[in-house]
Design a protein around this motif. Structure first.
Motif, PDB file in Angstrom:
ATOM      1  N   GLU A  61       0.829  -1.196   0.000  1.00 26.85           N
ATOM      2  CA  GLU A  61       0.000   0.000   0.000  1.00 26.85           C
ATOM      3  C   GLU A  61       0.869   1.254   0.000  1.00 26.85           C
ATOM      4  OE1 GLU A  61      -2.661  -0.292   3.310  1.00 26.85           O
ATOM      5  OE2 GLU A  61      -3.563  -2.169   2.622  1.00 26.85           O
ATOM      6  N   PRO A  62       1.654   1.459  -1.054  1.00 31.17           N
ATOM      7  CA  PRO A  62       2.515   2.648  -1.077  1.00 31.17           C
ATOM      8  C   PRO A  62       1.699   3.924  -1.219  1.00 31.17           C
ATOM      9  CG  PRO A  62       2.504   1.585  -3.229  1.00 31.17           C
ATOM     10  CD  PRO A  62       1.743   0.673  -2.297  1.00 31.17           C
ATOM     11  N   ARG A  63       2.192   4.987  -0.590  1.00 33.21           N
ATOM     12  CA  ARG A  63       1.562   6.301  -0.700  1.00 33.21           C
ATOM     13  C   ARG A  63       2.639   7.363  -0.590  1.00 33.21           C
ATOM     14  NH1 ARG A  63       0.638   8.988   4.343  1.00 33.21           N
ATOM     15  NH2 ARG A  63       1.236   7.716   6.146  1.00 33.21           N
ATOM     16  N   ASN A 101     -12.091  -4.783   6.506  1.00 29.76           N
ATOM     17  CA  ASN A 101     -12.345  -4.335   5.141  1.00 29.76           C
ATOM     18  C   ASN A 101     -11.754  -2.957   4.848  1.00 29.76           C
ATOM     19  OD1 ASN A 101     -13.989  -2.827   6.735  1.00 29.76           O
ATOM     20  ND2 ASN A 101     -15.909  -3.354   5.725  1.00 29.76           N
ATOM     21  N   SER A 102     -10.830  -2.485   5.693  1.00 31.39           N
ATOM     22  CA  SER A 102     -10.213  -1.185   5.451  1.00 31.39           C
ATOM     23  C   SER A 102      -8.727  -1.362   5.185  1.00 31.39           C
ATOM     24  CB  SER A 102     -10.433  -0.254   6.644  1.00 31.39           C
ATOM     25  OG  SER A 102      -9.831  -0.776   7.800  1.00 31.39           O
ATOM     26  N   LEU A 103      -8.113  -0.335   4.643  1.00 30.71           N
ATOM     27  CA  LEU A 103      -6.702  -0.397   4.312  1.00 30.71           C
ATOM     28  C   LEU A 103      -5.842  -0.484   5.564  1.00 30.71           C
ATOM     29  CD1 LEU A 103      -7.824   1.945   1.884  1.00 30.71           C
ATOM     30  CD2 LEU A 103      -5.616   1.101   1.120  1.00 30.71           C
ATOM     31  N   ASN A 104      -4.697  -1.124   5.411  1.00 30.42           N
ATOM     32  CA  ASN A 104      -3.767  -1.226   6.526  1.00 30.42           C
ATOM     33  C   ASN A 104      -3.257   0.145   6.943  1.00 30.42           C
ATOM     34  OD1 ASN A 104      -2.217  -3.053   8.285  1.00 30.42           O
ATOM     35  ND2 ASN A 104      -0.436  -2.254   7.196  1.00 30.42           N
ATOM     36  N   VAL A 105      -3.100   1.063   5.985  1.00 29.67           N
ATOM     37  CA  VAL A 105      -2.586   2.399   6.319  1.00 29.67           C
ATOM     38  C   VAL A 105      -3.568   3.172   7.185  1.00 29.67           C
ATOM     39  CG1 VAL A 105      -1.212   2.575   4.222  1.00 29.67           C
ATOM     40  CG2 VAL A 105      -3.567   3.426   4.212  1.00 29.67           C
ATOM     41  N   LEU A 106      -4.837   2.760   7.211  1.00 31.38           N
ATOM     42  CA  LEU A 106      -5.839   3.453   8.010  1.00 31.38           C
ATOM     43  C   LEU A 106      -5.831   3.015   9.461  1.00 31.38           C
ATOM     44  CD1 LEU A 106      -8.145   5.520   7.729  1.00 31.38           C
ATOM     45  CD2 LEU A 106      -9.701   3.617   7.330  1.00 31.38           C
ATOM     46  N   GLN A 107      -5.253   1.833   9.755  1.00 33.03           N
ATOM     47  CA  GLN A 107      -5.267   1.340  11.127  1.00 33.03           C
ATOM     48  C   GLN A 107      -4.427   2.247  12.023  1.00 33.03           C
ATOM     49  OE1 GLN A 107      -7.192  -1.040  11.877  1.00 33.03           O
ATOM     50  NE2 GLN A 107      -7.641  -1.926   9.875  1.00 33.03           N
ATOM     51  N   ASN A 108      -5.025   2.650  13.133  1.00 34.39           N
ATOM     52  CA  ASN A 108      -4.322   3.472  14.098  1.00 34.39           C
ATOM     53  C   ASN A 108      -3.111   2.712  14.636  1.00 34.39           C
ATOM     54  OD1 ASN A 108      -3.924   4.248  17.151  1.00 34.39           O
ATOM     55  ND2 ASN A 108      -4.823   6.027  16.131  1.00 34.39           N
ATOM     56  N   GLN A 109      -1.921   3.309  14.532  1.00 34.34           N
ATOM     57  CA  GLN A 109      -0.698   2.582  14.855  1.00 34.34           C
ATOM     58  C   GLN A 109      -0.603   2.202  16.330  1.00 34.34           C
ATOM     59  OE1 GLN A 109       1.502   1.415  12.543  1.00 34.34           O
ATOM     60  NE2 GLN A 109      -0.137   2.135  11.203  1.00 34.34           N
ATOM     61  N   ASP A 110      -1.040   3.076  17.240  1.00 33.66           N
ATOM     62  CA  ASP A 110      -1.002   2.748  18.662  1.00 33.66           C
ATOM     63  C   ASP A 110      -1.861   1.526  18.956  1.00 33.66           C
ATOM     64  OD1 ASP A 110       0.592   4.923  19.099  1.00 33.66           O
ATOM     65  OD2 ASP A 110      -1.065   6.250  19.628  1.00 33.66           O
ATOM     66  N   TYR A 111      -2.861   1.345  18.129  1.00 27.94           N
ATOM     67  CA  TYR A 111      -3.844   0.290  18.348  1.00 27.94           C
ATOM     68  C   TYR A 111      -3.460  -1.006  17.655  1.00 27.94           C
ATOM     69  CZ  TYR A 111      -8.398  -1.985  17.862  1.00 27.94           C
ATOM     70  OH  TYR A 111      -9.435  -2.869  17.862  1.00 27.94           O
ATOM     71  N   TYR A 280      -1.439  10.481  -1.338  1.00 22.80           N
ATOM     72  CA  TYR A 280      -2.054   9.683  -2.400  1.00 22.80           C
ATOM     73  C   TYR A 280      -1.374   8.325  -2.480  1.00 22.80           C
ATOM     74  CZ  TYR A 280      -3.757  14.291  -3.678  1.00 22.80           C
ATOM     75  OH  TYR A 280      -4.343  15.535  -3.652  1.00 22.80           O
ATOM     76  N   GLY A 281      -2.184   7.283  -2.618  1.00 20.77           N
ATOM     77  CA  GLY A 281      -1.613   5.941  -2.636  1.00 20.77           C
ATOM     78  C   GLY A 281      -2.376   4.980  -3.527  1.00 20.77           C
ATOM     79  N   MET A 282      -1.803   3.795  -3.646  1.00 17.90           N
ATOM     80  CA  MET A 282      -2.390   2.728  -4.451  1.00 17.90           C
ATOM     81  C   MET A 282      -2.119   1.392  -3.756  1.00 17.90           C
ATOM     82  SD  MET A 282      -3.953   1.800  -7.340  1.00 17.90           S
ATOM     83  CE  MET A 282      -3.685   3.116  -8.532  1.00 17.90           C
ATOM     84  N   ALA A 283      -3.171   0.695  -3.343  1.00 19.66           N
ATOM     85  CA  ALA A 283      -3.015  -0.608  -2.694  1.00 19.66           C
ATOM     86  C   ALA A 283      -3.130  -1.719  -3.736  1.00 19.66           C
ATOM     87  CB  ALA A 283      -4.080  -0.783  -1.615  1.00 19.66           C
ATOM     88  N   LEU A 284      -2.215  -2.680  -3.655  1.00 22.80           N
ATOM     89  CA  LEU A 284      -2.207  -3.845  -4.537  1.00 22.80           C
ATOM     90  C   LEU A 284      -2.206  -5.086  -3.657  1.00 22.80           C
ATOM     91  CD1 LEU A 284       0.626  -2.603  -6.937  1.00 22.80           C
ATOM     92  CD2 LEU A 284      -1.847  -2.376  -7.304  1.00 22.80           C
ATOM     93  N   ARG A 285      -3.164  -5.988  -3.869  1.00 28.08           N
ATOM     94  CA  ARG A 285      -3.284  -7.156  -2.999  1.00 28.08           C
ATOM     95  C   ARG A 285      -3.581  -8.420  -3.804  1.00 28.08           C
ATOM     96  NH1 ARG A 285      -7.109  -3.752  -0.915  1.00 28.08           N
ATOM     97  NH2 ARG A 285      -6.428  -2.369   0.777  1.00 28.08           N
ATOM     98  N   VAL A 286      -3.186  -9.541  -3.212  1.00 32.16           N
ATOM     99  CA  VAL A 286      -3.601 -10.859  -3.693  1.00 32.16           C
ATOM    100  C   VAL A 286      -4.069 -11.644  -2.486  1.00 32.16           C
ATOM    101  CG1 VAL A 286      -1.231 -11.757  -3.501  1.00 32.16           C
ATOM    102  CG2 VAL A 286      -2.909 -12.919  -4.972  1.00 32.16           C
TER     103      VAL A 286
END
Length: 293
Positions: A61-63, A101-111, A280-286
């Motif tokens: 998930e680079p941004r 169902n949300s992006l990893n970059v959205l997860q609160n880091q402390d949490y 701005y980012g683009m997530a790529l997953r498999v």
């Protein structure tokens, strides 16, 4: 000009996928049998065999400002018929409180940094009961116990409401609680609107962590879906405020094999610790599914 496609040649070119899938399914199945025998109740006859299911997801998930955001996630579940199908074994590299169902970059880091591994036994009084109870280890190998209740209400032909609440105790983090509600509206047979809310109380820090999101899920065809959403996360301390928010559109495709999925998700993220400057980012997953419960 359209080149002819040789279906047999295409099938053979991905035979390594079938070999990998078969090996993982066998491994998950063998582990399920081991757990079933280990926890078996004496003199309990059953005609069912132990089963397991694994889900593995790899992503990048680079941004802007952070090109090294990688995501690895797995979850394995085992059904144990010798325990009357009332007990599951669940092995995961993330805690259930994280939005799946949300992006990893959205997860609160402390949490999220504390929620990387969980191994638990889940028990239900009946296989279809809304109540479930867990004991296990998680969050840097803390011992925990958790009780949860889930329910689903079909309000009308087009609207539904799903909710759950839980309470738990971790050996170091102390008590916690959460409540989740999801409102769904079927715009059409291929178009769904969802409004999700999640509140999580943390005893260790005496605050609330919350998540809200609005999603539109559109089925383009039998193999392809488009998910557009707005996501917000925040805390209650020092006051109830947004810590980060994001908009994205996810393209999800089932391709090559019925158990294999690919995702491309462009997104824009705003974070408080980055002065809410757009990133701005683009997530790529498999993602692959192995075995079946």
């Amino acid at each position: 000009m359209t080149w002819p496609v040789n279906a047999e040649q295409t099938e053979k070119s991905y035979i390594w996928l079938d070999s990998m899938h078969a090996n993982l399914v066998d491994s998950v199945g063998s582990t399920a049998v081991w757990f079933d025998n280990f926890f078996a109740l004496e003199d309990f006859p059953t005609d069912s065999s132990a089963r397991g299911e694994a889900r593995i997801r790899l992503g990048w998930e680079p941004r802007t400002r952070d090109l090294n955001e990688f995501e690895t996630r797995f979850k394995v579940r085992f059904k144990l018929p010798k325990l009357k199908n009332r007990v599951d074994v669940i092995l995961s590299d993330h805690d259930d409180e994280q939005a799946d169902n949300s992006l990893n970059v959205l997860q609160n880091q402390d949490y999220s940094e504390k929620n990387r591994f969980s191994l638990a036994l889940r028990w239900k009084s009946k296989p279809d009961s809304g109540f479930s109870h867990r004991i296990g280890v998680g969050r840097k190998l803390q011992i925990f116990a958790k009780s949860r209740y889930r329910n689903f209400h079909q309000l009308t032909d087009k609207t539904s409401f799903r909710w759950e609440t839980s309470a738990y105790l971790y050996s170091k983090d102390g008590l916690g609680a959460e409540i989740t509600g999801q409102f769904g509206y079927n715009i059409s047979d291929s178009d769904l609107f969802r409004f999700n809310n999640h509140f999580y109380y943390r005893d260790k820090t005496n605050d609330w962590f919350w998540q809200h999101n609005v999603q539109n899920l559109k089925q383009l065809n039998a193999e392809t879906a488009l998910i557009t959403g707005v996501y917000l996360e925040g805390k209650s301390q020092p006051n109830y405020r947004i810590e980060e928010y994001l908009i994205s559109t996810r393209w999800r495709k089932n391709a090559l094999r019925e158990w294999l999925f690919f995702e491309v998700e462009p997104f824009v993220l705003w974070r408080r610790d980055e002065s809410f400057s757009a990133s701005y980012g683009m997530a790529l997953r498999v993602e692959g599914y192995f075995g079946k419960l």
